[in-house]
Design an enzyme around this catalytic site. Structure first.
Site, PDB file in Angstrom:
ATOM      1  N   CYS A 114       0.833  -1.204   0.000  1.00  0.00           N
ATOM      2  CA  CYS A 114       0.000   0.000   0.000  1.00  0.00           C
ATOM      3  C   CYS A 114       0.867   1.254   0.000  1.00  0.00           C
ATOM      4  O   CYS A 114       0.610   2.202  -0.742  1.00  0.00           O
ATOM      5  CB  CYS A 114      -0.918  -0.026   1.221  1.00  0.00           C
ATOM      6  SG  CYS A 114      -2.110   1.328   1.258  1.00  0.00           S
ATOM      7  N   CYS A 210      -5.951  -3.425   7.293  1.00  0.00           N
ATOM      8  CA  CYS A 210      -7.077  -2.491   7.207  1.00  0.00           C
ATOM      9  C   CYS A 210      -8.262  -3.049   6.436  1.00  0.00           C
ATOM     10  O   CYS A 210      -9.406  -2.780   6.780  1.00  0.00           O
ATOM     11  CB  CYS A 210      -6.620  -1.161   6.609  1.00  0.00           C
ATOM     12  SG  CYS A 210      -6.213  -1.221   4.845  1.00  0.00           S
TER      13      CYS A 210
END
EC number: 2.8.1.13
Length: 371
Positions: A114, A210
């Site tokens: 990410c 997440c």
């Protein structure tokens, strides 16, 4: 309140700063520090899930509540706030890659993916388009300028250091990036948020990955890659069948739980996953010891060195190793090393670079373990 410096290259009153805001206390305090400098500040939050899905999420960054919290913090600070829709980019570059790695029997590190993708590459481009002087984030790392060159160092608080996940940062990105809370312990960050009256001062930190806030990694991978749920054989290192498993999606290298093998004189662990044959190769704990790892897709912020310290997990201590031709040779047998993980090399506090572990060599088979 005393704030860490932002290392701006010109007076703050003439500068523009973009702040990456996840809706948590760390990025909110980073925005507070930027706003206090007197620069023009623009808060940016990435929407990484479609709206219907995001509203349901809690305890994960870039979810519906987090976007709202980031907007409230920006209003409190009197700065602009924008939300960028990166849902498709995040799914393709992080979630799909995560599922692919699991299907290949690897141990993925999605936070590094990410940061190398939407969080740094895309936000860096966005900040450049706005002619920003700095891109500020709430990471616990430090940017140190030495002899006119920016270096990436571990966060001052060793319990919060996030440098492992940022090894893919490029020199061009580091020229623009600033990490003001990297000089602070978490307690000071929360104290600054409370003193400024930010609504996130007591907000819990996000937990787990997440996009899997409930921790059910297998459930996500099964939905995206249903073939990983197919059963297969559990074999020892000699190929002898010991039992059956219920799908490689439920296992990673080093795992003991869930094997359900009877009759063994000692605990057995997953040593290797062979996705093509759907086999789990198991062995005693010493079989998990690794003597060396072949690493690919290197990114270097510092100069390549032979004598280095290496981290193969975010919470592990760096260990001494020899680096040559992309191969890391550990000075002592190292446990918890698996393909798919990031190998990050350091010189003391300074991050030199890192890459993805492609293959490992057993310390046992290499004769590195004492008889």
């Amino acid at each position: 309140m005393i704030f860490p410096p932002l290392q701006l290259d010109r007076p703050a009153e003439a500068a523009r700063i973009v702040v990456a805001m996840s809706g948590g206390v760390d990025s909110s305090v980073a925005a507070l520090i930027a706003a206090h400098s007197g620069a023009e500040v623009i808060g940016v939050t990435l929407q990484l899930y479609d709206h219907g899905e995001a509203v349901k999420r809690s305890g994960a960054c870039c979810a519906g509540q987090d976007i709202y919290d980031a907007a409230q913090v920006c209003e409190k600070l009197g700065i602009a706030h924008y939300v960028l829709d990166y849902e498709s980019r995040f799914r393709e570059g992080v979630i799909e890659r995560f599922a692919d790695d699991y299907a290949r029997g690897r141990t993925p590190v999605p936070c590094s993916l990410c940061n190398q993708g939407v969080k740094f590459t895309d936000l860096h481009g966005f900040a450049r388009e706005l002619n920003a002087d700095a891109l500020v984030t709430g990471h616990y790392v430090r940017r140190v300028v030495r002899d006119g060159k920016a270096e990436l160092h571990k966060g001052r608080d060793p319990a919060r250091d996030q440098s492992y996940f940022l090894y893919g940062t490029t020199a061009e990105q580091l020229d623009l990036l600033r990490f003001p809370i990297g000089e602070l312990p978490k307690s000071d960050v929360r104290a600054l948020a409370a003193e400024a009256g930010l609504i996130v001062a007591d907000k819990p930190d996000s937990q787990d990955i997440c996009f899997v806030p409930d921790g059910d990694y297998a459930g996500l991978v099964k939905r995206l890659r249903p073939e990983t749920e197919a059963p297969g054989e559990i074999v020892d290192r000699g190929g002898r069948v010991l039992g059956q498993h219920r799908g490689i999606v439920h296992f990673t290298v080093g795992q003991r739980r869930g094997l359900e093998i009877g009759g063994s004189a000692e605990p057995l662990y997953v040593v290797r996953i062979e996705p093509d044959t759907r086999r789990l190769v198991v062995g005693p704990k010493q079989a998990l010891a690794v003597s060396e790892a072949r690493v690919g897709s290197w990114n270097w912020l510092g100069e390549e060195q032979a004598e280095v310290e290496v981290k193969v997990r975010s919470l592990s201590r760096p260990v001494p190793a020899l680096l040559q031709d992309g191969v890391i040779r550990f000075r002592q047998p190292e446990y918890g090393v698996a393909p798919g993980q990031a190998a990050v090399v350091y010189e003391g506090e300074r991050l030199l670079g890192g890459g993805w572990i492609e293959e490992t060599v057993s310390a046992d088979e290499a004769g590195m373990l004492a008889a």
